[in-house]
Design a protein around this motif. Sequence first.
Motif, PDB file in Angstrom:
ATOM      1  N   GLU A  17       0.673  -1.119  -0.108  1.00 30.27           N
ATOM      2  CA  GLU A  17      -0.022  -0.242  -0.212  1.00 30.27           C
ATOM      3  C   GLU A  17       0.827   1.124   0.163  1.00 30.27           C
ATOM      4  OE1 GLU A  17      -2.172  -0.101   3.242  1.00 30.27           O
ATOM      5  OE2 GLU A  17      -3.752  -1.564   2.424  1.00 30.27           O
ATOM      6  N   THR A  18       2.348   0.996   0.034  1.00 30.87           N
ATOM      7  CA  THR A  18       3.059   2.233   0.356  1.00 30.87           C
ATOM      8  C   THR A  18       4.905   2.465  -0.830  1.00 30.87           C
ATOM      9  OG1 THR A  18       4.872   1.260   2.106  1.00 30.87           O
ATOM     10  CG2 THR A  18       2.884   1.964   2.756  1.00 30.87           C
ATOM     11  N   ARG A  19       4.123   1.284  -1.872  1.00 25.39           N
ATOM     12  CA  ARG A  19       4.893   1.240  -3.158  1.00 25.39           C
ATOM     13  C   ARG A  19       4.500   0.442  -3.988  1.00 25.39           C
ATOM     14  NH1 ARG A  19       9.966  -1.921   0.555  1.00 25.39           N
ATOM     15  NH2 ARG A  19      10.717  -0.267   1.823  1.00 25.39           N
ATOM     16  N   ALA A  20       4.662   1.298  -5.089  1.00 22.89           N
ATOM     17  CA  ALA A  20       4.683   0.165  -6.124  1.00 22.89           C
ATOM     18  C   ALA A  20       4.531  -1.096  -6.284  1.00 22.89           C
ATOM     19  CB  ALA A  20       5.188   0.699  -7.830  1.00 22.89           C
ATOM     20  N   TRP A  21       4.836  -1.624  -5.657  1.00 22.41           N
ATOM     21  CA  TRP A  21       5.855  -3.663  -5.252  1.00 22.41           C
ATOM     22  C   TRP A  21       6.266  -3.360  -4.125  1.00 22.41           C
ATOM     23  CZ3 TRP A  21       3.453  -7.007  -8.215  1.00 22.41           C
ATOM     24  CH2 TRP A  21       3.246  -6.107 -10.026  1.00 22.41           C
ATOM     25  N   LEU A  22       6.197  -4.835  -3.799  1.00 21.46           N
ATOM     26  CA  LEU A  22       7.438  -4.605  -2.747  1.00 21.46           C
ATOM     27  C   LEU A  22       8.467  -3.466  -1.891  1.00 21.46           C
ATOM     28  CD1 LEU A  22       5.874  -8.456  -1.591  1.00 21.46           C
ATOM     29  CD2 LEU A  22       4.868  -5.756  -1.207  1.00 21.46           C
ATOM     30  N   GLY A  23       9.073  -4.419  -3.261  1.00 19.65           N
ATOM     31  CA  GLY A  23      10.894  -3.405  -3.148  1.00 19.65           C
ATOM     32  C   GLY A  23      10.901  -2.433  -3.093  1.00 19.65           C
ATOM     33  N   GLY A  24       9.641  -1.381  -4.057  1.00 18.53           N
ATOM     34  CA  GLY A  24      10.178  -0.161  -4.656  1.00 18.53           C
ATOM     35  C   GLY A  24       8.872   0.405  -5.769  1.00 18.53           C
ATOM     36  N   SER A  25       9.291   0.802  -7.127  1.00 19.50           N
ATOM     37  CA  SER A  25       8.698   0.804  -7.748  1.00 19.50           C
ATOM     38  C   SER A  25       8.848   0.299  -8.800  1.00 19.50           C
ATOM     39  CB  SER A  25       9.631   2.587  -8.493  1.00 19.50           C
ATOM     40  OG  SER A  25      10.732   2.041  -8.988  1.00 19.50           O
ATOM     41  N   SER A  26       8.941  -0.775  -9.441  1.00 20.75           N
ATOM     42  CA  SER A  26       9.580  -1.651  -9.658  1.00 20.75           C
ATOM     43  C   SER A  26       9.235  -3.790  -9.446  1.00 20.75           C
ATOM     44  CB  SER A  26       9.700  -1.895 -10.877  1.00 20.75           C
ATOM     45  OG  SER A  26      11.648  -2.151 -10.404  1.00 20.75           O
ATOM     46  N   LEU A  27       8.762  -3.852 -10.128  1.00 20.09           N
ATOM     47  CA  LEU A  27       8.094  -5.256  -9.873  1.00 20.09           C
ATOM     48  C   LEU A  27      10.145  -6.179  -9.687  1.00 20.09           C
ATOM     49  CD1 LEU A  27       6.577  -8.439  -9.424  1.00 20.09           C
ATOM     50  CD2 LEU A  27       7.619  -9.173 -11.614  1.00 20.09           C
ATOM     51  N   SER A  28      10.132  -7.085  -8.422  1.00 15.49           N
ATOM     52  CA  SER A  28      11.608  -7.233  -8.430  1.00 15.49           C
ATOM     53  C   SER A  28      11.818  -8.735  -7.400  1.00 15.49           C
ATOM     54  CB  SER A  28      12.325  -6.244  -6.672  1.00 15.49           C
ATOM     55  OG  SER A  28      11.444  -6.391  -5.927  1.00 15.49           O
ATOM     56  N   LEU A  29      12.746  -9.130  -7.106  1.00 14.23           N
ATOM     57  CA  LEU A  29      12.751 -10.476  -6.711  1.00 14.23           C
ATOM     58  C   LEU A  29      11.435 -10.128  -5.110  1.00 14.23           C
ATOM     59  CD1 LEU A  29      14.351 -12.776  -7.355  1.00 14.23           C
ATOM     60  CD2 LEU A  29      16.167 -12.714  -6.024  1.00 14.23           C
ATOM     61  N   ALA A  30      11.568  -9.492  -4.870  1.00 10.53           N
ATOM     62  CA  ALA A  30      11.373  -9.369  -3.110  1.00 10.53           C
ATOM     63  C   ALA A  30       9.355  -9.998  -3.238  1.00 10.53           C
ATOM     64  CB  ALA A  30      10.842  -8.091  -2.782  1.00 10.53           C
ATOM     65  N   ASP A  31       9.375  -9.453  -4.688  1.00 10.05           N
ATOM     66  CA  ASP A  31       8.123  -9.520  -5.108  1.00 10.05           C
ATOM     67  C   ASP A  31       8.337 -11.411  -5.270  1.00 10.05           C
ATOM     68  OD1 ASP A  31       6.046  -6.960  -5.090  1.00 10.05           O
ATOM     69  OD2 ASP A  31       8.445  -6.749  -6.506  1.00 10.05           O
ATOM     70  N   LEU A  32       8.842 -12.051  -6.353  1.00  8.22           N
ATOM     71  CA  LEU A  32       9.094 -13.293  -6.231  1.00  8.22           C
ATOM     72  C   LEU A  32       8.850 -13.653  -5.543  1.00  8.22           C
ATOM     73  CD1 LEU A  32      11.322 -12.552 -10.255  1.00  8.22           C
ATOM     74  CD2 LEU A  32       8.415 -12.525  -9.467  1.00  8.22           C
ATOM     75  N   ALA A  33       9.765 -13.410  -3.897  1.00  9.13           N
ATOM     76  CA  ALA A  33      10.507 -14.715  -2.829  1.00  9.13           C
ATOM     77  C   ALA A  33       9.158 -14.657  -1.996  1.00  9.13           C
ATOM     78  CB  ALA A  33      11.243 -14.036  -2.025  1.00  9.13           C
ATOM     79  N   ALA A  34       7.918 -13.151  -1.534  1.00  6.86           N
ATOM     80  CA  ALA A  34       7.273 -13.751  -1.211  1.00  6.86           C
ATOM     81  C   ALA A  34       6.042 -14.693  -1.853  1.00  6.86           C
ATOM     82  CB  ALA A  34       6.510 -12.239  -1.254  1.00  6.86           C
ATOM     83  N   ALA A  35       5.601 -14.412  -2.948  1.00 14.13           N
ATOM     84  CA  ALA A  35       4.466 -14.755  -4.148  1.00 14.13           C
ATOM     85  C   ALA A  35       4.864 -16.283  -4.046  1.00 14.13           C
ATOM     86  CB  ALA A  35       4.880 -14.234  -5.365  1.00 14.13           C
TER      87      ALA A  35
END
Length: 222
Positions: A149-167
């Motif tokens: 809710e505070t960023r475009a994606w979990l790690g910042g402004s773009s999709l990253s490995l942080a999103d992939l790890a969580a998912a």
Amino acid sequence: MRTLYHLPLSPFSRKVRLALAEKRIPFDLRLERVWDRRPEFLALNPACTVPVLQDANGLVLADSNAICEYLDEAYPDLPLLGRTLAERAEVRRLVAWFDHKFQSEVTRNLLHERQMKRLLGRGNPDAGAIRAGYANLKPHLDYIGWLAETRAWLGGSSLSLADLAAAAHLSALDYIGDVDWSLNDGAKDWYARIKSRPAFRAILADRLPDLAPPAHYDDLDF
């Protein structure tokens, strides 16, 4: 052709599958029952863990983070670790959060106890560990929701490995019906976005012969 040795419900295998798919790198999947301890697989990875990637050039890589770092350096188009030093540090922090903290507090207590123990022949599930896993899930979903809710994606402004790890962790738990998505709307909305991506299609198509996922597992709208 490169080959990824994996287990369908291994979050670490799923993370690498998602990274390969996001980067549009073709690969073959090979199911590796690590409990069989095949000599041929031990020769590739003496730790006898998945994932293991055998690249098209013959290079063999083990450990999901080592594989993903290699992929980002060897195939720099569509970077997944961020572009600036600050972005890369934040993505790595969150990957460590999910692969260590979330893994130890949630995934190990639920997925390992409920599924992997049986496959590995390590006794019955620990009811106390399962209760702890469910209790620990809510604060983690709250944190994911806050990030989303505070960023475009979990790690910042773009999709990253942080999103992939969580998912990767959440999708494995979702397959066994262990994620209560009503606990946090922000986390649910973020997961709906990421599982709608083309890279997620193969993950959502996974099926185990003795265990079917809940109906919402591959429903892009929940």
